[in-house]
Design an enzyme around this catalytic site. Structure first.
Site, PDB file in Angstrom:
ATOM      1  N   GLU A   1       0.838  -1.201   0.000  1.00 15.10           N
ATOM      2  CA  GLU A   1       0.000   0.000   0.000  1.00 15.10           C
ATOM      3  C   GLU A   1       0.871   1.248   0.000  1.00 15.10           C
ATOM      4  O   GLU A   1       1.781   1.373   0.825  1.00 15.10           O
ATOM      5  CB  GLU A   1      -0.876   0.033   1.257  1.00 15.10           C
ATOM      6  CG  GLU A   1      -1.831  -1.126   1.366  1.00 15.10           C
ATOM      7  CD  GLU A   1      -2.706  -1.047   2.612  1.00 15.10           C
ATOM      8  OE1 GLU A   1      -2.692  -0.001   3.307  1.00 15.10           O
ATOM      9  OE2 GLU A   1      -3.401  -2.036   2.897  1.00 15.10           O
TER      10      GLU A   1
ATOM     11  N   GLU B   1      -8.861   0.949  -4.115  1.00 15.96           N
ATOM     12  CA  GLU B   1      -9.901   0.737  -3.101  1.00 15.96           C
ATOM     13  C   GLU B   1     -10.629   2.039  -2.819  1.00 15.96           C
ATOM     14  O   GLU B   1      -9.992   3.074  -2.556  1.00 15.96           O
ATOM     15  CB  GLU B   1      -9.254   0.188  -1.812  1.00 15.96           C
ATOM     16  CG  GLU B   1     -10.257  -0.022  -0.681  1.00 15.96           C
ATOM     17  CD  GLU B   1      -9.748  -0.913   0.448  1.00 15.96           C
ATOM     18  OE1 GLU B   1      -8.680  -1.527   0.294  1.00 15.96           O
ATOM     19  OE2 GLU B   1     -10.444  -0.975   1.482  1.00 15.96           O
TER      20      GLU B   1
HETATM   21  O1  KIV Z   1      -6.663  -6.961   3.043  1.00 15.84           O
HETATM   22  C1  KIV Z   1      -7.504  -7.058   2.126  1.00 15.84           C
HETATM   23  O2  KIV Z   1      -8.416  -7.896   2.159  1.00 15.84           O
HETATM   24  C2  KIV Z   1      -7.384  -6.135   1.001  1.00 15.84           C
HETATM   25  C3  KIV Z   1      -8.541  -6.047   0.050  1.00 15.84           C
HETATM   26  C4  KIV Z   1      -9.713  -5.408   0.705  1.00 15.84           C
HETATM   27  C5  KIV Z   1      -8.171  -5.353  -1.203  1.00 15.84           C
HETATM   28  O3  KIV Z   1      -6.375  -5.496   0.868  1.00 15.84           O
HETATM   29 NA    NA Z   2      -5.060  -5.449   2.701  1.00 11.08          NA
END
Ligand code: KIV
Ligand code: NA
Length: 264
Positions: free
Chosen positions: A113, A180
């Site tokens: 991220e 997201e």
């Molecule tokens: O941790 C997760 O499940 C995610 C998704 C919501 C994209 O990163």
């Molecule tokens: Na995640």
């Protein structure tokens, strides 16, 4: 045939949508894989869904490695993507060591991220054989910086910056982009701006693929249910059928519908 990054690229080239879903254990991994889900994500959402934390921040590398190895055993040909937990890729060296652990446990790709600061890290991973998915928009590891779980990229300046970051991270070596909680028109622009397949969650129906948290699409969300979630078990008679219905709806682009989408 096993799904690879080439499979995802082919989907994008043909304009067909692929489906991703989280799984954290071997049984669900097999069920999800056999239902035709293309990408299985071992998300650090497991910190909330399995462990009961109110964010993803407490998740550790050891826990991720454990869950990746469980999922790898049940997998029947899906591409396995593993989240790198909070602050395990803060430096290039840390990212290399930690990504190596996830790959050894059975991941085919890692997800990070962040924004343009990840360029060197992504390049280093990519050059050493680790495919990377760059997660942009509402990045839950940044919840304390965002001051909550809020839709990102709502004004034009933020939108343009996100497009720029997606392009820069692709140029650095990112093979997949995940968006997201961003307005659907912005997700569509980013999906067109990059060659890499773009996976969306709360990002409208114009991305190249979709992802949901397994528990959410089975209707066992505790707490507040996000707008982008749909309970597929409500319309079907088994977990298997629910997951198959999700894959079908993603392929036909009937999910996400308007009601699951942020317009601006
Ligand atoms: O941790 C997760 O499940 C995610 C998704 C919501 C994209 O990163
Ligand atoms: Na995640």
């Amino acid at each position: 045939m096993a799904v690879t990054i080439n499979t995802l690229r082919e989907f994008k080239q043909k304009g067909e949508a692929f489906a991703a879903l989280t799984a954290y254990d071997s049984t669900f991994s097999q069920v999800v894989s056999e239902a035709g889900v293309h990408v299985i994500l071992i998300g650090d959402s497991l910190g909330m869904v399995l462990q009961g934390h109110d964010s993803t921040l407490p998740v550790t590398m050891d826990q991720m490695v454990y869950h990746v190895s469980c999922v790898a055993k049940g997998n029947r040909g899906s591409l396995i993507m593993a989240d790198m937990p909070f602050m395990t890729y803060g430096t290039v060296d840390a990212a290399l060591d930690n990504a190596a652990e996830l790959m050894r446990a059975g991941a085919h790709m890692v997800k990070l991220e962040g924004t343009d600061w990840m360029k060197d890290t992504i390049a280093a991973l990519s050059e050493r054989g680790v495919p990377v998915c760059a997660h942009l928009g509402l990045t839950p590891q940044f919840v304390n910086k965002f001051g909550g779980y809020k839709v990102q990229g709502r004004d034009e300046k933020a939108a343009e910056m996100m497009i720029e970051h997606a392009c820069e991270l692709e140029a650095a070596g990112a093979d997949v982009i995940l968006l997201e909680c961003v307005p659907a028109p912005l997700a569509a622009r980013i999906s067109q701006a990059v060659k890499a397949p773009v996976i969306g969650i709360g990002a409208g129906s114009d991305t190249d693929g979709q992802v949901l948290v397994l528990h959410d699409m089975l209707g066992i969300t505790t707490g507040r249910k996000p707008r982008f979630v749909k309970n597929f078990l409500a319309e079907t008679n088994s977990v298997q059928e629910a997951i198959e219905a999700y894959v079908k709806a993603v392929g036909e682009r009937t999910f996400p519908a308007e009601e699951h989408t942020f317009k601006a």
